[in-house]
Scaffold this active site. Structure first.
Site, PDB file in Angstrom:
ATOM      1  N   HIS A 143      -3.913  -9.693   4.160  1.00 27.74           N
ATOM      2  CA  HIS A 143      -5.375  -9.727   4.291  1.00 27.74           C
ATOM      3  C   HIS A 143      -5.774 -10.601   5.473  1.00 27.74           C
ATOM      4  O   HIS A 143      -5.278 -11.723   5.623  1.00 27.74           O
ATOM      5  CB  HIS A 143      -6.017 -10.302   3.018  1.00 27.74           C
ATOM      6  CG  HIS A 143      -5.987  -9.357   1.858  1.00 27.74           C
ATOM      7  ND1 HIS A 143      -6.202  -9.756   0.564  1.00 27.74           N
ATOM      8  CD2 HIS A 143      -5.782  -8.012   1.802  1.00 27.74           C
ATOM      9  CE1 HIS A 143      -6.119  -8.709  -0.245  1.00 27.74           C
ATOM     10  NE2 HIS A 143      -5.864  -7.644   0.483  1.00 27.74           N
ATOM     11  N   HIS A 160      -2.831   2.479  -6.427  1.00 25.08           N
ATOM     12  CA  HIS A 160      -3.176   1.218  -5.758  1.00 25.08           C
ATOM     13  C   HIS A 160      -3.311   0.065  -6.754  1.00 25.08           C
ATOM     14  O   HIS A 160      -3.256  -1.100  -6.358  1.00 25.08           O
ATOM     15  CB  HIS A 160      -4.473   1.387  -4.960  1.00 25.08           C
ATOM     16  CG  HIS A 160      -4.659   0.368  -3.886  1.00 25.08           C
ATOM     17  ND1 HIS A 160      -3.870   0.317  -2.751  1.00 25.08           N
ATOM     18  CD2 HIS A 160      -5.539  -0.668  -3.769  1.00 25.08           C
ATOM     19  CE1 HIS A 160      -4.264  -0.684  -1.983  1.00 25.08           C
ATOM     20  NE2 HIS A 160      -5.265  -1.293  -2.575  1.00 25.08           N
ATOM     21  N   ARG A 177       0.861  -1.174   0.000  1.00 24.63           N
ATOM     22  CA  ARG A 177       0.000   0.000   0.000  1.00 24.63           C
ATOM     23  C   ARG A 177       0.904   1.234   0.000  1.00 24.63           C
ATOM     24  O   ARG A 177       2.072   1.150   0.394  1.00 24.63           O
ATOM     25  CB  ARG A 177      -0.914   0.013   1.227  1.00 24.63           C
ATOM     26  CG  ARG A 177      -1.836  -1.207   1.335  1.00 24.63           C
ATOM     27  CD  ARG A 177      -2.646  -1.126   2.624  1.00 24.63           C
ATOM     28  NE  ARG A 177      -3.580  -2.247   2.758  1.00 24.63           N
ATOM     29  CZ  ARG A 177      -3.298  -3.380   3.406  1.00 24.63           C
ATOM     30  NH1 ARG A 177      -2.109  -3.540   3.985  1.00 24.63           N
ATOM     31  NH2 ARG A 177      -4.192  -4.355   3.484  1.00 24.63           N
ATOM     32  N   TYR A 229      -9.156 -11.661  -6.531  1.00 21.22           N
ATOM     33  CA  TYR A 229      -8.164 -11.720  -7.605  1.00 21.22           C
ATOM     34  C   TYR A 229      -8.356 -12.952  -8.493  1.00 21.22           C
ATOM     35  O   TYR A 229      -7.820 -13.000  -9.594  1.00 21.22           O
ATOM     36  CB  TYR A 229      -6.753 -11.681  -7.025  1.00 21.22           C
ATOM     37  CG  TYR A 229      -6.486 -10.383  -6.315  1.00 21.22           C
ATOM     38  CD1 TYR A 229      -6.390  -9.185  -7.021  1.00 21.22           C
ATOM     39  CD2 TYR A 229      -6.374 -10.330  -4.927  1.00 21.22           C
ATOM     40  CE1 TYR A 229      -6.186  -7.978  -6.375  1.00 21.22           C
ATOM     41  CE2 TYR A 229      -6.169  -9.127  -4.268  1.00 21.22           C
ATOM     42  CZ  TYR A 229      -6.078  -7.962  -4.998  1.00 21.22           C
ATOM     43  OH  TYR A 229      -5.885  -6.763  -4.356  1.00 21.22           O
ATOM     44  N   LYS A 251      -2.031  -1.989   7.772  1.00 21.22           N
ATOM     45  CA  LYS A 251      -3.466  -1.851   8.053  1.00 21.22           C
ATOM     46  C   LYS A 251      -3.896  -2.863   9.111  1.00 21.22           C
ATOM     47  O   LYS A 251      -3.564  -4.034   9.029  1.00 21.22           O
ATOM     48  CB  LYS A 251      -4.247  -2.083   6.752  1.00 21.22           C
ATOM     49  CG  LYS A 251      -5.719  -1.708   6.846  1.00 21.22           C
ATOM     50  CD  LYS A 251      -6.367  -1.818   5.482  1.00 21.22           C
ATOM     51  CE  LYS A 251      -7.830  -1.412   5.530  1.00 21.22           C
ATOM     52  NZ  LYS A 251      -8.468  -1.497   4.192  1.00 21.22           N
ATOM     53  N   ARG A 284      -0.591  -2.562  -6.632  1.00 17.28           N
ATOM     54  CA  ARG A 284      -0.773  -3.643  -5.647  1.00 17.28           C
ATOM     55  C   ARG A 284      -1.733  -4.696  -6.184  1.00 17.28           C
ATOM     56  O   ARG A 284      -1.491  -5.895  -6.058  1.00 17.28           O
ATOM     57  CB  ARG A 284      -1.272  -3.047  -4.333  1.00 17.28           C
ATOM     58  CG  ARG A 284      -1.589  -4.059  -3.243  1.00 17.28           C
ATOM     59  CD  ARG A 284      -1.909  -3.309  -1.954  1.00 17.28           C
ATOM     60  NE  ARG A 284      -2.764  -4.053  -1.050  1.00 17.28           N
ATOM     61  CZ  ARG A 284      -2.308  -4.841  -0.065  1.00 17.28           C
ATOM     62  NH1 ARG A 284      -1.016  -5.006   0.097  1.00 17.28           N
ATOM     63  NH2 ARG A 284      -3.150  -5.465   0.741  1.00 17.28           N
TER      64      ARG A 284
END
Length: 386
Positions: free
Chosen positions: A356, A330, A240, A365, A265, A333
């Protein structure tokens, strides 16, 4: 009626449409909903791309809430022509005016204490800022109503009168509900059953992914080694923007060929592999720029490189490369994750590399990867049409 001043400006190497208006939280959220809208601190204005479709979308979003004004007749005529003579829509009157009252001193103190509580609980600064903005808007709408007097009907009314009618996004609605639910948990004798507050269905949008050739074009159209290196790191490690800017020299282990991504995050740390190309690139970069604390520093040593500058670096490279897809920084990524999956990397490993928490986030994805989809044969190919 509120006014918004439209003027043609130049940001970096790009011509943009500048939007000047007195601060208003509703207006800010509407402008944020316009694709590729940006805040320019030096000019103290928002701006959008010089694109007819985006400009018309801006008109559609704002025409019922503001009066459009221009610096001069030249700008006015140019803009009208640019959006294909839709000036009649621009001048339509406002449908519904929303009155926002100032916060009472008592409520302002309650919100201040809640902000301090979030800081103690180590919520991210961006989360705190977003939640406070949502709560201030909510309570200003209800004209100083005390928190323990809020009802489920009030929440429904706010969703209807502000979020839906004012054309705010589903993401903002979810953010508002998260902020309110967290705040109401701290309120004694709350009249709302927090568990009964329902969230809206969020649109399931697929990420926009670049091909490897497009990534190469982006990187080749950067201006200097620093720009080339930071974009390469974001793509090559699936970072990120904030993660890339927070990298410190001690986070790079060139012997083990890994990068420690610290306090990402959700306040989570993770390790990601770095390639030999990146290690070589970093050594060349270090010899030129000599950072002392952060890998990417601004004009002052020891200070992080500007997040806005990284965004502008990417946008300039994208425009110079002639890429017309609506890709953002972004997207590097997203492209990293998709290219890994297409190369055969297990989805669980991709999840760990991206940091994640939920595997369902990573599964998106699989919908944009062409590794398997590209091998599917269309039934049209079996039809004899000759």
């Amino acid at each position: 009626m509120k006014k918004i001043l439209i003027k043609m400006i130049r940001v970096g190497y790009q011509n943009r449409i500048g939007l000047n208006f007195d601060y208003d939280p509703l207006m800010v959220e509407r402008v944020k909903a316009i694709f590729n809208s940006r805040w320019e601190p030096k000019m103290k204005c928002w701006h959008i791309p010089m694109d007819a479709a985006i400009a018309y979308r801006m008109v559609e979003l704002l025409r019922d809430h503001v009066e459009f004004v221009f610096e001069d007749e030249v700008d006015k005529e140019f803009f009208r022509e640019f959006v294909k003579n839709h000036h009649q829509e621009i001048e339509k009157p406002v449908k519904e005016k929303v009155e926002l009252a100032p916060l009472t001193e008592e409520l302002a103190n309650d919100l201040k204490k809640f902000k301090e509580w979030m800081q103690v609980m180590r919520y991210a600064e961006k989360t705190i800022e977003s939640y406070m903005g949502c709560l201030i808007l909510f309570f200003r709408f209800f004209n100083g109503r005390k928190p323990n007097e809020i009802t489920a009907d009030d929440i429904h009314r706010f969703n209807s009168k502000i979020i839906i009618i004012q054309d705010l996004s589903a993401s903002y609605q979810n953010q508002f509900l998260s902020a309110l639910k967290l705040f109401l948990k701290t309120i004694p004798k709350c009249s709302v059953d927090i568990d009964d507050i329902e969230r809206p269905q969020r649109p399931k949008k697929l990420p926009i992914v670049m091909s490897q050739e497009e990534v190469i074009m982006i990187l080749k159209n950067t201006n200097n080694i620093k720009h080339f290196t930071i974009l390469s790191m974001i793509y090559g490690c699936g970072l990120r923007r904030g993660e890339a800017l927070r990298i410190q020299l001690k986070d790079i282990d060139s012997k083990r060929m890994v990068l420690a991504v610290m306090q990402a995050k959700g306040n989570k740390d993770r390790m990601v592999p770095i390639s030999k190309k990146i290690v070589k690139m970093l050594r060349e970069y270090f010899l030129i720029y000599r950072p002392v604390l952060y890998l990417f520093e601004g004009n002052k040593q020891g200070k992080q490189y500007s997040a806005k500058s990284v965004e502008q670096v990417f946008n300039r490279a994208r425009d110079k490369a002639g890429i017309t897809k609506k890709v953002t920084l972004h997207s590097l990524r997203h492209s990293y994750a998709t290219h890994l999956h297409e190369a055969g990397t297990d989805l669980r490993h991709v999840q760990v590399l991206l940091g994640h928490k939920d595997s369902r986030t990573t599964e998106i994805y699989t919908h944009v990867s062409m590794a398997k989809l590209g091998q599917i044969k269309s039934p049209l190919d079996d039809l004899d049409l000759e």
